[in-house]
Design a protein around this motif. Structure first.
Motif, PDB file in Angstrom:
ATOM      1  N   ILE A  28      62.203  11.662  49.265  1.00  0.00           N
ATOM      2  CA  ILE A  28      61.973  12.525  50.420  1.00  0.00           C
ATOM      3  C   ILE A  28      63.130  13.500  50.592  1.00  0.00           C
ATOM      4  CG2 ILE A  28      61.881  12.494  52.946  1.00  0.00           C
ATOM      5  CD1 ILE A  28      60.096  10.003  52.728  1.00  0.00           C
ATOM      6  N   ALA A  29      64.357  13.029  50.409  1.00  0.00           N
ATOM      7  CA  ALA A  29      65.524  13.909  50.537  1.00  0.00           C
ATOM      8  C   ALA A  29      65.471  15.039  49.509  1.00  0.00           C
ATOM      9  CB  ALA A  29      66.809  13.103  50.376  1.00  0.00           C
ATOM     10  N   GLU A  30      65.090  14.719  48.275  1.00  0.00           N
ATOM     11  CA  GLU A  30      64.983  15.747  47.235  1.00  0.00           C
ATOM     12  C   GLU A  30      63.863  16.729  47.550  1.00  0.00           C
ATOM     13  OE1 GLU A  30      66.524  13.333  43.260  1.00  0.00           O
ATOM     14  OE2 GLU A  30      64.512  12.947  44.040  1.00  0.00           O
ATOM     15  N   ASN A  31      62.767  16.213  48.083  1.00  0.00           N
ATOM     16  CA  ASN A  31      61.657  17.086  48.455  1.00  0.00           C
ATOM     17  C   ASN A  31      62.064  18.060  49.552  1.00  0.00           C
ATOM     18  OD1 ASN A  31      59.990  15.796  46.626  1.00  0.00           O
ATOM     19  ND2 ASN A  31      58.996  14.485  48.157  1.00  0.00           N
ATOM     20  N   ILE A  32      62.779  17.564  50.562  1.00  0.00           N
ATOM     21  CA  ILE A  32      63.238  18.433  51.646  1.00  0.00           C
ATOM     22  C   ILE A  32      64.155  19.523  51.100  1.00  0.00           C
ATOM     23  CG2 ILE A  32      64.733  18.513  53.694  1.00  0.00           C
ATOM     24  CD1 ILE A  32      63.534  15.810  54.508  1.00  0.00           C
ATOM     25  N   ALA A  33      65.075  19.143  50.218  1.00  0.00           N
ATOM     26  CA  ALA A  33      65.975  20.134  49.622  1.00  0.00           C
ATOM     27  C   ALA A  33      65.192  21.200  48.857  1.00  0.00           C
ATOM     28  CB  ALA A  33      66.977  19.443  48.695  1.00  0.00           C
ATOM     29  N   GLN A  34      64.146  20.778  48.146  1.00  0.00           N
ATOM     30  CA  GLN A  34      63.312  21.721  47.396  1.00  0.00           C
ATOM     31  C   GLN A  34      62.579  22.667  48.343  1.00  0.00           C
ATOM     32  OE1 GLN A  34      62.983  22.481  44.284  1.00  0.00           O
ATOM     33  NE2 GLN A  34      61.200  23.816  44.462  1.00  0.00           N
ATOM     34  N   VAL A  35      62.025  22.134  49.452  1.00  0.00           N
ATOM     35  CA  VAL A  35      61.324  22.979  50.422  1.00  0.00           C
ATOM     36  C   VAL A  35      62.281  23.993  51.031  1.00  0.00           C
ATOM     37  CG1 VAL A  35      60.133  23.002  52.635  1.00  0.00           C
ATOM     38  CG2 VAL A  35      59.501  21.308  50.910  1.00  0.00           C
ATOM     39  N   TYR A  36      63.484  23.565  51.344  1.00  0.00           N
ATOM     40  CA  TYR A  36      64.463  24.499  51.909  1.00  0.00           C
ATOM     41  C   TYR A  36      64.819  25.598  50.913  1.00  0.00           C
ATOM     42  CZ  TYR A  36      65.472  22.537  56.489  1.00  0.00           C
ATOM     43  OH  TYR A  36      65.369  22.153  57.805  1.00  0.00           O
ATOM     44  N   ARG A  37      64.889  25.267  49.647  1.00  0.00           N
ATOM     45  CA  ARG A  37      65.141  26.305  48.636  1.00  0.00           C
ATOM     46  C   ARG A  37      64.002  27.317  48.617  1.00  0.00           C
ATOM     47  NH1 ARG A  37      67.489  21.862  45.750  1.00  0.00           N
ATOM     48  NH2 ARG A  37      65.512  21.389  44.693  1.00  0.00           N
ATOM     49  N   GLN A  38      62.771  26.833  48.749  1.00  0.00           N
ATOM     50  CA  GLN A  38      61.616  27.736  48.775  1.00  0.00           C
ATOM     51  C   GLN A  38      61.641  28.619  50.017  1.00  0.00           C
ATOM     52  OE1 GLN A  38      58.547  24.760  48.514  1.00  0.00           O
ATOM     53  NE2 GLN A  38      58.422  24.868  46.290  1.00  0.00           N
ATOM     54  N   ILE A  39      61.994  28.018  51.158  1.00  0.00           N
ATOM     55  CA  ILE A  39      62.090  28.806  52.390  1.00  0.00           C
ATOM     56  C   ILE A  39      63.159  29.886  52.247  1.00  0.00           C
ATOM     57  CG2 ILE A  39      62.795  28.721  54.820  1.00  0.00           C
ATOM     58  CD1 ILE A  39      61.470  25.943  54.975  1.00  0.00           C
ATOM     59  N   GLU A  40      64.316  29.504  51.730  1.00  0.00           N
ATOM     60  CA  GLU A  40      65.413  30.460  51.582  1.00  0.00           C
ATOM     61  C   GLU A  40      65.030  31.603  50.652  1.00  0.00           C
ATOM     62  OE1 GLU A  40      68.599  27.972  50.334  1.00  0.00           O
ATOM     63  OE2 GLU A  40      68.783  26.999  52.297  1.00  0.00           O
ATOM     64  N   ALA A  41      64.313  31.294  49.585  1.00  0.00           N
ATOM     65  CA  ALA A  41      63.885  32.345  48.659  1.00  0.00           C
ATOM     66  C   ALA A  41      62.890  33.285  49.327  1.00  0.00           C
ATOM     67  CB  ALA A  41      63.267  31.716  47.408  1.00  0.00           C
ATOM     68  N   ALA A  42      61.956  32.724  50.093  1.00  0.00           N
ATOM     69  CA  ALA A  42      60.960  33.551  50.769  1.00  0.00           C
ATOM     70  C   ALA A  42      61.598  34.414  51.853  1.00  0.00           C
ATOM     71  CB  ALA A  42      59.871  32.661  51.371  1.00  0.00           C
ATOM     72  N   VAL A  43      62.572  33.842  52.565  1.00  0.00           N
ATOM     73  CA  VAL A  43      63.282  34.597  53.599  1.00  0.00           C
ATOM     74  C   VAL A  43      64.057  35.761  52.974  1.00  0.00           C
ATOM     75  CG1 VAL A  43      65.200  34.456  55.244  1.00  0.00           C
ATOM     76  CG2 VAL A  43      63.415  32.714  55.270  1.00  0.00           C
ATOM     77  N   ALA A  44      64.722  35.485  51.871  1.00  0.00           N
ATOM     78  CA  ALA A  44      65.475  36.543  51.193  1.00  0.00           C
ATOM     79  C   ALA A  44      64.539  37.641  50.683  1.00  0.00           C
ATOM     80  CB  ALA A  44      66.276  35.940  50.034  1.00  0.00           C
ATOM     81  N   LYS A  45      63.413  37.243  50.118  1.00  0.00           N
ATOM     82  CA  LYS A  45      62.438  38.214  49.615  1.00  0.00           C
ATOM     83  C   LYS A  45      61.904  39.097  50.731  1.00  0.00           C
ATOM     84  CE  LYS A  45      58.042  38.406  47.072  1.00  0.00           C
ATOM     85  NZ  LYS A  45      56.957  37.586  46.458  1.00  0.00           N
ATOM     86  N   ALA A  46      61.760  38.523  51.932  1.00  0.00           N
ATOM     87  CA  ALA A  46      61.242  39.270  53.075  1.00  0.00           C
ATOM     88  C   ALA A  46      62.324  40.080  53.782  1.00  0.00           C
ATOM     89  CB  ALA A  46      60.591  38.307  54.060  1.00  0.00           C
ATOM     90  N   GLY A  47      63.576  39.909  53.360  1.00  0.00           N
ATOM     91  CA  GLY A  47      64.667  40.644  53.983  1.00  0.00           C
ATOM     92  C   GLY A  47      64.993  40.180  55.388  1.00  0.00           C
ATOM     93  N   ARG A  48      64.763  38.898  55.656  1.00  0.00           N
ATOM     94  CA  ARG A  48      65.005  38.355  56.988  1.00  0.00           C
ATOM     95  C   ARG A  48      66.309  37.572  57.031  1.00  0.00           C
ATOM     96  NH1 ARG A  48      59.832  35.120  58.812  1.00  0.00           N
ATOM     97  NH2 ARG A  48      61.187  34.866  60.619  1.00  0.00           N
ATOM     98  N   ASN A  49      66.784  37.279  58.236  1.00  0.00           N
ATOM     99  CA  ASN A  49      67.989  36.479  58.393  1.00  0.00           C
ATOM    100  C   ASN A  49      67.743  35.068  57.864  1.00  0.00           C
ATOM    101  OD1 ASN A  49      69.398  38.574  59.631  1.00  0.00           O
ATOM    102  ND2 ASN A  49      68.738  37.968  61.675  1.00  0.00           N
ATOM    103  N   HIS A  50      68.746  34.478  57.269  1.00  0.00           N
ATOM    104  CA  HIS A  50      68.574  33.187  56.578  1.00  0.00           C
ATOM    105  C   HIS A  50      68.235  32.061  57.556  1.00  0.00           C
ATOM    106  CE1 HIS A  50      72.368  31.154  57.744  1.00  0.00           C
ATOM    107  NE2 HIS A  50      72.808  32.384  57.874  1.00  0.00           N
ATOM    108  N   ASP A  51      68.607  32.219  58.816  1.00  0.00           N
ATOM    109  CA  ASP A  51      68.340  31.153  59.797  1.00  0.00           C
ATOM    110  C   ASP A  51      67.160  31.461  60.707  1.00  0.00           C
ATOM    111  OD1 ASP A  51      69.506  33.227  61.143  1.00  0.00           O
ATOM    112  OD2 ASP A  51      70.993  32.009  62.221  1.00  0.00           O
TER     113      ASP A  51
END
Length: 226
Positions: A3-26
């Motif tokens: 579960i911990a590894e899965n959460i880390a993977q989801v956060y990486r996906q969120i961070e990539a999508a946020v960066a692609k959209a040009g939004r603030n990381h938080d």
């Protein structure tokens, strides 16, 4: 993976999508959808740093709230809510994402305990116009917003949707774009609860502030008891 590894993977996906959209990381928060999963799985996710969890079924959710009362969890109710279940939700949850009529909002307001802060509310909008989906129509939204805004034990935060599945990103983005355009109807709206495992990137591109992720964190669900 754990579960911990899965959460880390989801956060990486969120961070990539946020960066692609040009939004603030938080600007996007993860709501871990723990419906049908045992309290031990929630505890494991908490140990990995996750603090916000979503439940769809009232009784199951309350059992987990009580079993995990030693943890400072932010509990979100995200499923359909019947009027005979509002008291339990008003007493045990911090957020409700699925308000779609005034009767439910009124009962949540009246039944919210005085010793708790106002209950955070999102209005569920049926942006796809599907008969099978819960949610108010966009045309009915302004009058419901006005009525809920008068209820002192509720804090109207934003909007939620569960659009029809779509394959390509352009089709996925359209209902999210529509929901984001409706947020201006709210006097102080700051929340767009939209996007799940299969369409999270499209939702983030259109302004999601909460993404509701379950299977990618906890694995496939067992619905045999529901």
């Amino acid at each position: 993976m754990s579960i911990a590894e899965n959460i880390a993977q989801v956060y990486r996906q969120i961070e990539a999508a946020v960066a692609k959209a040009g939004r603030n990381h938080d600007s996007v928060r993860l709501l871990a959808v723990s419906k049908t999963k045992p309290a031990d799985d929630v505890r494991a996710a908490y140990a990995a740093g996750q603090r916000s969890f979503g439940e769809n079924y009232v009784q199951e959710g309350i059992e987990k709230v009580q079993a995990l009362s030693d943890l400072d969890i932010d509990w979100h109710f995200i499923g359909p809510l019947q009027s005979n279940k509002t008291r339990e939700v008003a007493s045990h949850f911090d957020w409700v994402h699925s308000v779609d009529r005034l009767k439910i909002a009124q009962r949540l307001n009246d039944q919210r305990p005085d010793d708790l802060p106002p209950l955070n509310i999102c209005i569920q909008v049926n942006v796809s116009g599907e008969d099978s989906k819960s949610g108010i129509s966009p045309a009915e939204l302004p009058s419901l917003v006005e009525a809920i805004s008068q209820l002192p034990r509720l804090r109207l935060r934003g909007l939620m949707c569960i659009p029809a599945p779509a394959e390509d990103e352009a089709a996925q983005r359209e209902p999210f774009h529509q929901l984001a355009g409706l947020l201006s109807v709210l006097p102080a709206g700051d929340t767009l609860s939209m996007g799940m495992s299969g369409d999270m990137e499209a939702a983030i591109a259109e302004g999601a502030t909460w993404v509701r992720i379950g299977t990618a964190i906890f694995g496939r669900r067992d619905y045999s008891n529901h």
